[in-house]
Design an enzyme around this catalytic site. Structure first.
Site, PDB file in Angstrom:
ATOM      1  N   ILE A   1     -26.120 -14.985   8.415  1.00 23.55           N
ATOM      2  CA  ILE A   1     -25.202 -14.632   7.341  1.00 23.55           C
ATOM      3  C   ILE A   1     -25.270 -13.118   7.167  1.00 23.55           C
ATOM      4  O   ILE A   1     -26.273 -12.490   7.491  1.00 23.55           O
ATOM      5  CB  ILE A   1     -25.514 -15.387   6.023  1.00 23.55           C
ATOM      6  N   ASP A   2     -24.182 -12.548   6.709  1.00 18.01           N
ATOM      7  CA  ASP A   2     -24.075 -11.096   6.643  1.00 18.01           C
ATOM      8  C   ASP A   2     -25.116 -10.495   5.701  1.00 18.01           C
ATOM      9  O   ASP A   2     -25.631 -11.162   4.797  1.00 18.01           O
ATOM     10  CB  ASP A   2     -22.677 -10.694   6.165  1.00 18.01           C
ATOM     11  N   LYS A   3     -25.364  -9.214   5.892  1.00 17.55           N
ATOM     12  CA  LYS A   3     -26.338  -8.484   5.077  1.00 17.55           C
ATOM     13  C   LYS A   3     -26.097  -8.700   3.588  1.00 17.55           C
ATOM     14  O   LYS A   3     -27.027  -8.974   2.825  1.00 17.55           O
ATOM     15  CB  LYS A   3     -26.278  -6.998   5.411  1.00 17.55           C
TER      16      LYS A   3
ATOM     17  N   ARG B   1     -14.731 -14.663   4.809  1.00 20.28           N
ATOM     18  CA  ARG B   1     -14.164 -13.370   4.402  1.00 20.28           C
ATOM     19  C   ARG B   1     -12.795 -13.147   5.044  1.00 20.28           C
ATOM     20  O   ARG B   1     -11.844 -12.707   4.384  1.00 20.28           O
ATOM     21  CB  ARG B   1     -15.133 -12.251   4.765  1.00 20.28           C
TER      22      ARG B   1
END
Length: 302
Positions: free
Chosen positions: A136-138, A236
């Site tokens: 998962i993204d930062k 997103r």
């Protein structure tokens, strides 16, 4: 060194590097290296990099012993929701990078996992991503599944490929989402011009996101999203394609920074899977973090 076997069961032929990338959750370059090293056979013949596999092909992959990882183990506290001999479920905080990359070779989840697990992480996904099945993204918080051995990695990666892994997120998006629920079925690939971004692109990889409204707010909507697939930046990109970008996402939404969010408002709230050893279904939930609830309550008050 470990050997894993697959039977190709898709109707349409596919390049073997692309297939291995999907089924083992490898980067395409890592799959290509395995093929170049002669580690992959189709039937009784060594597979070529551009070879296509077809329905019923028996595929054998010999996974080399992991190369020692030149990344320092760091004693970083982890919020471990569940752990056994085969896997961990970790609740990743917003702001933490999952695996080392240029500019982020310390302070990552991998650095923390190396300290916590010592040598007990799968080596399938390469030396910089030990145990990492998905990421998962930062600036996305929430639950992440980590494999502690190669057998668990293969089993869980197959569930990801078959879309049988439960992955639910909560997010707040810009605007009033009119439909109470819906599905975005739109392929995703690298943006043709902005190469660091993803986009809805004809001919991209299949990507399906199911969403439903939890609550409509003043100028925003609180959503629950369930991933059927797991493409890079999927929620997103899909929400942005509907005209309802994730709040705080300055890559796919308005460039104006929401200072109290410091990045997108997106939380991986639920994960469920068949345990690779017990074969029982397990499911875990994560409470919404403070950054999310503070922003949510602020929007409710207006």
């Amino acid at each position: 060194m470990e050997t894993v076997n697959f039977v190709y069961d898709e109707q349409s032929p596919k390049r073997i590097d692309a297939y291995l990338s999907d089924v083992l959750e490898l980067t395409r370059s890592h799959a290509a290296r395995l093929l170049e090293q002669g580690c992959v056979r189709v039937g009784d013949k060594t597979a070529g990099k551009s070879q296509k596999v077809k329905m019923g092909d028996n595929i054998t992959v010999v996974l080399p012993d992991p190369v020692p990882l030149d990344v320092t183990a760091e004693n970083i506290p982890l919020d471990i929701v569940y752990e056994d001999d085969d896997l961990l479920v970790v609740n990743k905080p917003k702001g933490m990078v999952v695996h080392p990359a240029a500019g982020n070779y310390s302070g990552t989840l991998v650095n923390a996992l190396m300290y916590h697990c010592r040598d007990n992480l799968s080596g399938i996904n390469g030396v910089l991503r030990p145990g990492i099945l998905h990421r998962i993204d930062k600036d996305t918080s929430g639950l992440l599944l980590v494999a502690k051995n190669d057998a668990a990695h293969v089993c869980l990666a197959e569930q990801i490929k078959e879309h049988s892994l439960t992955r639910e997120y909560e997010t707040i998006v810009y605007g009033n989402v009119k439909a109470d629920k819906g599905t975005v079925d739109a392929p995703i690939a690298r943006h043709p011009i902005k190469r660091k971004q993803m986009a809805v692109v004809d001919g991209g990889k299949d990507a399906v996101t199911h969403y439903e409204v939890i609550e409509r707010l003043n100028g925003f909507t609180h959503l629950r999203c369930r991933l059927e697939t797991g493409r890079t930046h999927q929620i997103r990109v899909h929400m942005s394609s509907l005209g309802h970008a994730v709040a705080g996402d300055t890559v796919y939404g308005p460039k104006k920074v929401i200072t109290e969010l410091n990045g997108q408002c997106l939380h991986a709230r639920k994960i469920g899977f068949i345990h690779p050893r017990s074969r029982k279904y397990m499911e875990f939930n994560s409470d919404l973090p403070e950054y999310f609830t503070v922003f949510l309550n602020k929007k409710k008050e207006r």
